[in-house]
Design a protein around this motif. Structure first.
Motif, short mmCIF file in Angstrom:
data_model
loop_
_atom_site.label_atom_id
_atom_site.label_comp_id
_atom_site.label_asym_id
_atom_site.label_seq_id
_atom_site.Cartn_x
_atom_site.Cartn_y
_atom_site.Cartn_z
N SER A 41 6.69 4.79 2.07
CA SER A 41 5.54 5.58 2.48
C SER A 41 4.24 4.88 2.08
CB SER A 41 5.60 6.97 1.84
OG SER A 41 5.31 6.88 0.46
N THR A 42 3.18 5.27 2.74
CA THR A 42 1.88 4.67 2.46
C THR A 42 1.42 4.98 1.04
OG1 THR A 42 1.31 4.93 4.80
CG2 THR A 42 -0.51 4.54 3.28
N ARG A 43 1.62 6.20 0.61
CA ARG A 43 1.22 6.58 -0.76
C ARG A 43 1.97 5.76 -1.81
NH1 ARG A 43 0.19 13.03 -1.32
NH2 ARG A 43 -1.58 13.08 0.10
N ARG A 44 3.26 5.60 -1.58
CA ARG A 44 4.06 4.85 -2.54
C ARG A 44 3.62 3.39 -2.56
NH1 ARG A 44 10.36 5.05 -3.88
NH2 ARG A 44 10.43 3.13 -5.08
N PHE A 45 3.35 2.83 -1.38
CA PHE A 45 2.87 1.45 -1.30
C PHE A 45 1.58 1.28 -2.10
CE2 PHE A 45 -0.03 -1.58 0.69
CZ PHE A 45 0.70 -2.75 0.53
N PHE A 46 0.60 2.17 -1.89
CA PHE A 46 -0.67 2.05 -2.60
C PHE A 46 -0.51 2.28 -4.10
CE2 PHE A 46 -2.66 2.66 1.64
CZ PHE A 46 -3.37 1.48 1.65
N THR A 50 -13.51 2.73 -2.17
CA THR A 50 -13.08 4.01 -1.63
C THR A 50 -14.28 4.84 -1.20
OG1 THR A 50 -11.11 4.00 -3.03
CG2 THR A 50 -11.78 6.13 -2.13
#
Length: 117
Positions: free
Chosen positions: A2-7, A86
């Motif tokens: 997932s994107t969250r896990r990647f980040f 951000t």
């Protein structure tokens, strides 16, 4: 993945590199400093305007241990850049126009009735 896990993984790796691996970086001067030493004008260099800042020379002022001081400066740098980037991304992101079809069919129905008239 997932994107969250990647980040999250990317952030942890970045903090580890900044906080731990930065201690093992080369202690030799950078290219400009090296050329200045080789050509004999290093003595004419002046301190930068930020030489007295809390994170000058990749160290944290007030921290006596060089390893902790450098690691802390790296981690603070990562966090500051993360917050700034951000915030900038948030300010310039594209926003949807108010009259865009959101997939609920209401906008398509309205457009169909307008074209029949």
């Amino acid at each position: 993945m997932s994107t969250r896990r990647f980040f999250a993984v990317a952030l942890v790796v970045t903090l580890l590199v900044a906080g731990v691996a930065s201690y093992y970086a080369s202690s030799h001067p950078d290219g400009l400093e090296y050329v200045a030493e080789q050509t004999g004008f290093i003595d004419s260099a002046e301190d930068s305007a930020t030489a007295d800042s809390p994170l000058a020379d990749y160290q944290t002022s007030g921290v006596d241990d060089a390893r902790i001081s450098g690691g802390l400066a790296g981690v603070i740098g990562v966090v500051v850049m993360l917050l700034l980037s951000t915030g900038l991304f948030w300010l310039v992101r594209r926003r949807e126009p108010h009259d865009v079809d959101h997939g609920d069919g209401h906008d398509a129905d309205r457009h169909a009735h307008q074209s029949e008239a």
